[in-house]
Design a protein around this motif. Structure first.
Motif, mmCIF file in Angstrom:
data_model
loop_
_atom_site.group_PDB
_atom_site.id
_atom_site.type_symbol
_atom_site.label_atom_id
_atom_site.label_comp_id
_atom_site.label_asym_id
_atom_site.label_seq_id
_atom_site.Cartn_x
_atom_site.Cartn_y
_atom_site.Cartn_z
ATOM 1 N N THR A 66 0.815 -1.225 0.000
ATOM 2 C CA THR A 66 0.000 0.000 0.000
ATOM 3 C C THR A 66 0.840 1.262 0.000
ATOM 4 O O THR A 66 0.383 2.309 -0.441
ATOM 5 C CB THR A 66 -0.935 0.041 1.221
ATOM 6 O OG1 THR A 66 -0.157 -0.004 2.424
ATOM 7 C CG2 THR A 66 -1.929 -1.107 1.198
ATOM 8 N N PHE A 67 2.088 1.200 0.484
ATOM 9 C CA PHE A 67 2.918 2.401 0.612
ATOM 10 C C PHE A 67 4.269 2.128 -0.044
ATOM 11 O O PHE A 67 4.958 1.176 0.312
ATOM 12 C CB PHE A 67 3.111 2.767 2.097
ATOM 13 C CG PHE A 67 3.712 4.133 2.314
ATOM 14 C CD1 PHE A 67 2.893 5.229 2.516
ATOM 15 C CD2 PHE A 67 5.087 4.314 2.309
ATOM 16 C CE1 PHE A 67 3.440 6.494 2.710
ATOM 17 C CE2 PHE A 67 5.643 5.565 2.494
ATOM 18 C CZ PHE A 67 4.815 6.666 2.705
ATOM 19 N N LYS A 68 4.637 2.966 -1.013
ATOM 20 C CA LYS A 68 5.889 2.756 -1.750
ATOM 21 C C LYS A 68 7.099 3.015 -0.834
ATOM 22 O O LYS A 68 7.109 3.955 -0.041
ATOM 23 C CB LYS A 68 5.957 3.677 -2.964
ATOM 24 C CG LYS A 68 4.996 3.284 -4.090
ATOM 25 C CD LYS A 68 5.479 2.012 -4.789
ATOM 26 C CE LYS A 68 4.585 1.645 -5.975
ATOM 27 N NZ LYS A 68 4.789 2.525 -7.137
ATOM 28 N N TYR A 69 8.121 2.195 -1.003
ATOM 29 C CA TYR A 69 9.372 2.356 -0.263
ATOM 30 C C TYR A 69 10.050 3.672 -0.640
ATOM 31 O O TYR A 69 10.098 4.045 -1.815
ATOM 32 C CB TYR A 69 10.307 1.170 -0.563
ATOM 33 C CG TYR A 69 11.729 1.389 -0.125
ATOM 34 C CD1 TYR A 69 12.081 1.361 1.221
ATOM 35 C CD2 TYR A 69 12.731 1.651 -1.068
ATOM 36 C CE1 TYR A 69 13.388 1.574 1.617
ATOM 37 C CE2 TYR A 69 14.042 1.861 -0.685
ATOM 38 C CZ TYR A 69 14.365 1.834 0.665
ATOM 39 O OH TYR A 69 15.656 2.049 1.055
ATOM 40 N N LEU A 70 10.553 4.389 0.356
ATOM 41 C CA LEU A 70 11.284 5.635 0.141
ATOM 42 C C LEU A 70 12.773 5.373 0.334
ATOM 43 O O LEU A 70 13.203 4.995 1.429
ATOM 44 C CB LEU A 70 10.827 6.710 1.141
ATOM 45 C CG LEU A 70 9.325 7.024 1.200
ATOM 46 C CD1 LEU A 70 9.038 7.997 2.330
ATOM 47 C CD2 LEU A 70 8.845 7.588 -0.136
ATOM 48 N N ASN A 71 13.563 5.588 -0.706
ATOM 49 C CA ASN A 71 15.008 5.385 -0.586
ATOM 50 C C ASN A 71 15.720 6.687 -0.214
ATOM 51 O O ASN A 71 16.825 6.968 -0.643
ATOM 52 C CB ASN A 71 15.587 4.814 -1.880
ATOM 53 C CG ASN A 71 16.946 4.162 -1.646
ATOM 54 O OD1 ASN A 71 17.158 3.506 -0.629
ATOM 55 N ND2 ASN A 71 17.863 4.364 -2.574
ATOM 56 N N HIS A 72 15.036 7.487 0.571
ATOM 57 C CA HIS A 72 15.595 8.698 1.160
ATOM 58 C C HIS A 72 14.894 8.914 2.495
ATOM 59 O O HIS A 72 13.899 8.254 2.800
ATOM 60 C CB HIS A 72 15.403 9.908 0.244
ATOM 61 C CG HIS A 72 13.959 10.224 -0.027
ATOM 62 N ND1 HIS A 72 13.257 9.671 -1.089
ATOM 63 C CD2 HIS A 72 13.065 11.013 0.628
ATOM 64 C CE1 HIS A 72 12.016 10.105 -1.078
ATOM 65 N NE2 HIS A 72 11.861 10.925 -0.037
ATOM 66 N N ILE A 82 11.736 10.832 9.382
ATOM 67 C CA ILE A 82 10.862 9.814 8.803
ATOM 68 C C ILE A 82 11.663 8.950 7.829
ATOM 69 O O ILE A 82 12.365 9.472 6.950
ATOM 70 C CB ILE A 82 9.693 10.471 8.037
ATOM 71 C CG1 ILE A 82 8.891 11.374 8.982
ATOM 72 C CG2 ILE A 82 8.787 9.425 7.403
ATOM 73 C CD1 ILE A 82 8.409 12.642 8.327
ATOM 74 N N CYS A 83 11.576 7.642 8.003
ATOM 75 C CA CYS A 83 12.242 6.742 7.057
ATOM 76 C C CYS A 83 11.434 5.464 6.904
ATOM 77 O O CYS A 83 10.648 5.095 7.783
ATOM 78 C CB CYS A 83 13.663 6.415 7.505
ATOM 79 S SG CYS A 83 13.764 5.336 8.954
ATOM 80 N N THR A 84 11.625 4.806 5.791
ATOM 81 C CA THR A 84 11.060 3.468 5.597
ATOM 82 C C THR A 84 12.229 2.486 5.589
ATOM 83 O O THR A 84 13.101 2.581 4.721
ATOM 84 C CB THR A 84 10.262 3.367 4.278
ATOM 85 O OG1 THR A 84 11.084 3.824 3.197
ATOM 86 C CG2 THR A 84 9.004 4.204 4.337
ATOM 87 N N PRO A 85 12.302 1.580 6.556
ATOM 88 C CA PRO A 85 13.392 0.602 6.584
ATOM 89 C C PRO A 85 13.452 -0.193 5.287
ATOM 90 O O PRO A 85 12.422 -0.470 4.673
ATOM 91 C CB PRO A 85 13.024 -0.294 7.777
ATOM 92 C CG PRO A 85 12.152 0.558 8.643
ATOM 93 C CD PRO A 85 11.380 1.433 7.701
ATOM 94 N N HIS A 86 14.681 -0.548 4.880
ATOM 95 C CA HIS A 86 14.825 -1.355 3.668
ATOM 96 C C HIS A 86 14.768 -2.827 4.043
ATOM 97 O O HIS A 86 15.640 -3.339 4.742
ATOM 98 C CB HIS A 86 16.150 -1.057 2.958
ATOM 99 C CG HIS A 86 16.263 -1.771 1.649
ATOM 100 N ND1 HIS A 86 17.140 -2.822 1.440
ATOM 101 C CD2 HIS A 86 15.574 -1.614 0.490
ATOM 102 C CE1 HIS A 86 17.007 -3.254 0.206
ATOM 103 N NE2 HIS A 86 16.071 -2.544 -0.389
ATOM 104 N N ILE A 87 13.723 -3.484 3.597
ATOM 105 C CA ILE A 87 13.502 -4.905 3.898
ATOM 106 C C ILE A 87 13.630 -5.692 2.597
ATOM 107 O O ILE A 87 12.953 -5.390 1.604
ATOM 108 C CB ILE A 87 12.113 -5.118 4.539
ATOM 109 C CG1 ILE A 87 11.951 -4.224 5.775
ATOM 110 C CG2 ILE A 87 11.917 -6.587 4.904
ATOM 111 C CD1 ILE A 87 12.946 -4.457 6.892
#
Length: 508
Positions: free
Chosen positions: A318-324, A351-356
């Protein structure tokens, strides 16, 4: 045959945060016998992770700098032989975005030349100020030998005029453009920057680090702790969990003979290294063993503010990964947000999205970190709860967390309209969480606050008046992966030829 706790070790290290693990790795690689004692269920200090459902969350380290080829942390990790074992994700060239409430965004771009060029495109009339700012950062960073893989008399030489440059004041001296000032200081949540105290060298070292290769740790930062623990064990060292050190015994010469664990066990050593906060170290090793003037100074130092950390799990795809990363400021004064008023909270968020690795183009989760004063959770300070020592929190505390989570999510709706509909679950950590797991007294994010007004007061020597007790960790040099790694080398220099050791790092 003696058990691991019955023999005498060359080094007994209290705490398995990164500083303790790096010290253990260095010393075990130099053929010293080493044991690390950890009170928690998990090693690593701020490198600890936890899971909810199938989601993995970092507690402290969300991205790392200085990892491009030839940079200092890259070289340190090569020396230890762990660089190729870490799962890393390089962030976008525009790796940090500074965003304000009016919707304006200003990206930080990796590499000094690109960083300057990008900012000049937003502030063309401020080209001179931006170039001066970049030059000053590079100039300041040359004054720190170990950050440049060079030796110095004590490993951490600082000129007094460097220490007293205030970050806010220096940036303000470059330009009258208030927005540019706030953009340049826009990531100051990385060091809990304050207008009155933060030295420019803290700002400079951290900015240079991230501009020199910013990376996420795929599937969590605990992999760094795991890799260092493997080095220690491969070289004959021991790491023992669920071993809380509560006191120490001394011989007739005033040397520490052994530390005493909460369960009554004792661990003997020739040298002792404390990787816990210096004020807590004084409690453990005996107030009466330290000079009153030293105790008063250490116990009177102000810690950096604590944090409220919200972890959001998303519904699948549902939420795109942010690479920043995003630093979101609901104010045009980024320097005073650590000293917030409750009605304006939160004014600043990271705010970050962990890289999984398993989720591809979609984010599994989001982490949102904002300031929180320890006083906000002080009414529950007598409670304690970790996996190693489970305890109950008051129902009012649970409700407090839920209310704060809701405030943070409302703020995220301003950035990402509709995000609430994409959320599957929410978890959070408060100053009490960090206090219990990290072992300091107030849940401070980055330990002792450095002070440009009284710099000598906040400089902590690795050596103490107890000849065989030494300090390491984020309070010695600087916090963060690079700062703590440097601190560990400084702690070890009395026991290893520093020139030879630094050359080994450079030759790796």
């Amino acid at each position: 045959m003696l058990s691991s706790l019955e023999r005498e070790y060359d080094f007994v290290i209290v705490g398995s945060g990164l500083g303790g693990l790096v010290c253990a790795a260095i010393l075990s690689m130099e053929n010293y016998s080493v044991i690390v004692l950890e009170k928690n269920h998990q090693i690593g200090g701020h490198l600890q992770v936890y899971s909810r459902g199938k989601s993995i969350f970092d507690t402290g380290v969300h991205y790392v700098g200085s990892l491009d080829e030839g940079e200092n942390l890259h070289q340190f990790f090569k020396y230890f032989g762990i660089l190729d074992k870490l799962k890393l994700k390089r962030l976008d060239e525009q790796f940090d975005v500074i965003r304000f409430a009016d919707g304006e965004e200003y990206p930080y771009t990796q590499g000094f030349d690109q960083f300057a060029k990008n900012l000049i495109s937003f502030f063309p009339e401020e080209e001179d100020a931006i170039n001066k700012y970049c030059s000053k950062i590079l100039e300041i960073c040359t004054k720190f030998p170990l950050y440049n893989l060079e030796s110095a008399s004590d490993g951490y030489y600082l000129e007094s005029d460097i220490l007293t440059i205030n970050a806010h004041d220096y940036i303000a001296s470059l330009t009258d453009n208030v927005r540019l000032r706030n953009v340049l200081a826009g990531s100051n949540l990385l060091y809990a920057g304050t207008r009155r105290k933060t030295p420019f060298y803290v700002h400079a070292l951290i900015m240079k680090s991230y501009l020199s290769g910013a990376y996420k740790l795929t599937d969590g930062g605990s992999q760094i702790a795991i890799q260092f623990s493997k080095i220690v064990r491969q070289n004959g060292g021991k790491i023992v969990k669920h071993k809380k050190v509560v006191s120490a015994n001394y011989n007739q010469d005033g040397l520490v003979r052994e530390v005493v664990l909460e369960n009554g066990e004792r661990v003997r050593g020739k040298q002792f290294i404390s990787n816990v906060h210096p004020a807590v170290t004084i409690d453990i090793f005996g107030q009466e063993r330290f000079l009153n003037v030293y105790k008063s100074r250490i116990q009177g130092l102000e810690n950096t503010v604590s944090t409220f950390l919200v972890h959001i799990t998303f519904k699948e795809k549902t939420f795109k990964y942010l690479n920043h990363n995003i630093y979101f400021h609901d104010t045009d004064n980024v320097w005073d947000t650590a000293d917030y008023e409750p009605e304006n909270w939160p004014q600043t968020s990271f705010i970050c999205t962990p890289h999984i690795s398993r989720t591809g183009e979609y984010a599994d989760s989001m982490s949102v970190m904002t300031y929180m004063k320890a006083s906000e959770t002080a009414r529950w300070e007598k409670s304690f709860s970790t996996i190693a020592e489970p305890g109950e929190r008051h129902e009012e505390y649970i409700q407090f967390k839920k209310e704060k989570e809701a405030q943070v999510i409302r703020r995220m709706e301003e950035l990402f309209p509709g995000i609430s509909e994409q959320i599957k679950a929410v978890h959070s950590a408060t100053p009490l969480t960090f206090r219990d797991y990290i072992g300091n007294k107030d849940g401070s994010m980055y330990g002792i606050m450095k002070d440009s007004v009284s710099p000598a007061k906040t400089q902590i020597n690795t050596k103490t008046k107890i000849p065989n007790l030494h300090l390491t960790g984020q309070n010695i040099s600087l916090h963060g992966i690079l700062g703590v790694t440097v601190s560990a080398f400084i702690t070890c220099f009395p026991f290893v030829d520093k020139d030879i050791l630094i050359q080994k790092v450079k030759d790796a």
